[in-house]
Motif scaffolding. Sequence first.
Motif, PDB file in Angstrom:
ATOM      1  N   ARG A 152       0.815  -1.212   0.000  1.00  0.00           N
ATOM      2  CA  ARG A 152       0.000   0.000   0.000  1.00  0.00           C
ATOM      3  C   ARG A 152       0.845   1.258   0.000  1.00  0.00           C
ATOM      4  O   ARG A 152       0.492   2.253  -0.628  1.00  0.00           O
ATOM      5  N   LYS A 169     -17.544   1.032   3.313  1.00  0.00           N
ATOM      6  CA  LYS A 169     -17.225   1.345   1.915  1.00  0.00           C
ATOM      7  C   LYS A 169     -17.846   2.682   1.504  1.00  0.00           C
ATOM      8  O   LYS A 169     -17.234   3.445   0.735  1.00  0.00           O
ATOM      9  N   ALA A 211     -15.558   5.321   2.800  1.00  0.00           N
ATOM     10  CA  ALA A 211     -14.311   5.299   2.028  1.00  0.00           C
ATOM     11  C   ALA A 211     -14.517   5.910   0.646  1.00  0.00           C
ATOM     12  O   ALA A 211     -13.700   6.713   0.173  1.00  0.00           O
ATOM     13  N   ASP A 212     -15.610   5.535  -0.011  1.00  0.00           N
ATOM     14  CA  ASP A 212     -15.904   6.067  -1.344  1.00  0.00           C
ATOM     15  C   ASP A 212     -16.151   7.569  -1.299  1.00  0.00           C
ATOM     16  O   ASP A 212     -15.757   8.298  -2.216  1.00  0.00           O
ATOM     17  N   TYR A 213     -16.805   8.032  -0.256  1.00  0.00           N
ATOM     18  CA  TYR A 213     -17.080   9.467  -0.135  1.00  0.00           C
ATOM     19  C   TYR A 213     -15.773  10.251   0.001  1.00  0.00           C
ATOM     20  O   TYR A 213     -15.599  11.300  -0.636  1.00  0.00           O
ATOM     21  N   ALA A 271     -12.857   9.394  -1.086  1.00  0.00           N
ATOM     22  CA  ALA A 271     -12.189   9.374  -2.394  1.00  0.00           C
ATOM     23  C   ALA A 271     -12.852  10.356  -3.352  1.00  0.00           C
ATOM     24  O   ALA A 271     -12.169  11.046  -4.124  1.00  0.00           O
ATOM     25  N   SER A 295      -6.765  10.410  -2.146  1.00  0.00           N
ATOM     26  CA  SER A 295      -6.308   9.355  -3.037  1.00  0.00           C
ATOM     27  C   SER A 295      -6.875   7.996  -2.629  1.00  0.00           C
ATOM     28  O   SER A 295      -6.681   7.557  -1.494  1.00  0.00           O
ATOM     29  N   SER A 296      -7.549   7.350  -3.558  1.00  0.00           N
ATOM     30  CA  SER A 296      -8.151   6.048  -3.255  1.00  0.00           C
ATOM     31  C   SER A 296      -7.090   4.993  -2.960  1.00  0.00           C
ATOM     32  O   SER A 296      -7.367   3.984  -2.298  1.00  0.00           O
ATOM     33  N   ARG A 348      -4.740   5.309  -0.969  1.00  0.00           N
ATOM     34  CA  ARG A 348      -4.439   5.372   0.468  1.00  0.00           C
ATOM     35  C   ARG A 348      -5.509   4.683   1.308  1.00  0.00           C
ATOM     36  O   ARG A 348      -5.286   4.429   2.492  1.00  0.00           O
ATOM     37  N   ILE A 349      -6.661   4.401   0.729  1.00  0.00           N
ATOM     38  CA  ILE A 349      -7.838   4.009   1.520  1.00  0.00           C
ATOM     39  C   ILE A 349      -8.183   2.534   1.322  1.00  0.00           C
ATOM     40  O   ILE A 349      -8.193   2.032   0.193  1.00  0.00           O
ATOM     41  N   ARG A 350      -8.513   1.858   2.417  1.00  0.00           N
ATOM     42  CA  ARG A 350      -9.110   0.531   2.384  1.00  0.00           C
ATOM     43  C   ARG A 350     -10.252   0.508   3.398  1.00  0.00           C
ATOM     44  O   ARG A 350     -10.238   1.264   4.374  1.00  0.00           O
ATOM     45  N   SER A 351     -11.217  -0.358   3.174  1.00  0.00           N
ATOM     46  CA  SER A 351     -12.335  -0.453   4.117  1.00  0.00           C
ATOM     47  C   SER A 351     -12.590  -1.908   4.484  1.00  0.00           C
ATOM     48  O   SER A 351     -12.264  -2.823   3.723  1.00  0.00           O
TER      49      SER A 351
END
Length: 229
Positions: free
Chosen positions: A60, A169, A172-174, A176, A181-182, A184-187
């Motif tokens: 990551r 999610k 997380a989507d919001y 992004a 940066s997507s 950097r993100i996990r859910s």
Amino acid sequence: MKKSRILISGVAALSLVSLSACVTDPNTGEQKVSRTAIGGVGGAALGYLLGGIIGGQTARIVGAGIGGVAGGAIGYKMDQQIKELKEQTAGSGVDVTETPDGKAILVNLPDGVTFAVDSTTISPSFQSTLDQIATSLKTYPDSLIDVYGHTDSTGSDTYNQGLSERRAKAVADYLAMRGVSSARIRSQGFGEQYPVATNETAEGRALNRRVEIKITPISQEEVNAAKGQ
């Protein structure tokens, strides 16, 4: 609920009560769970917070293109971000603290204002608060972001697991969508596995229904190590 979950909940509830886990939120006047007290629950109940980053840190870091923070500055940067997040979300019911091990920032989003009942659509009235959080994440780009979803014990295990995943999610989507940066993100959803209060009362169930954003700063040394592998 499975026996193992009942056992974890019982241990957590006992520890929380013995450590006076509930405190009054100065923003809302409501009773909330003290993160300091939660630290007394132990690794069994806090594994998701004290454990590693979702999906592994090395890949990551490389994928997100993080530059990293100088080791000696991480604590200062964390303190600054926590202070700013608290100011930006004041009055919203959001709880901003360090994780019990002091290695990351934890932003607790309250269920009642983040989502409507049984919904995975973020409430329009809460979007401005999430916008502030997204701005902070862009201002401090050298971190990885894990978003965790949790439910109370009402309903089946399968339903709760799915709901927690969809809500995590959605947040997380919001973020992004607001320019974080997507990469950097996990859910991840945990269903009812990790209660922070009893599920025997309406107040306790409300505390257990939550989405948490864990912000883990990455040092330059960790970046160099990840690129070297």
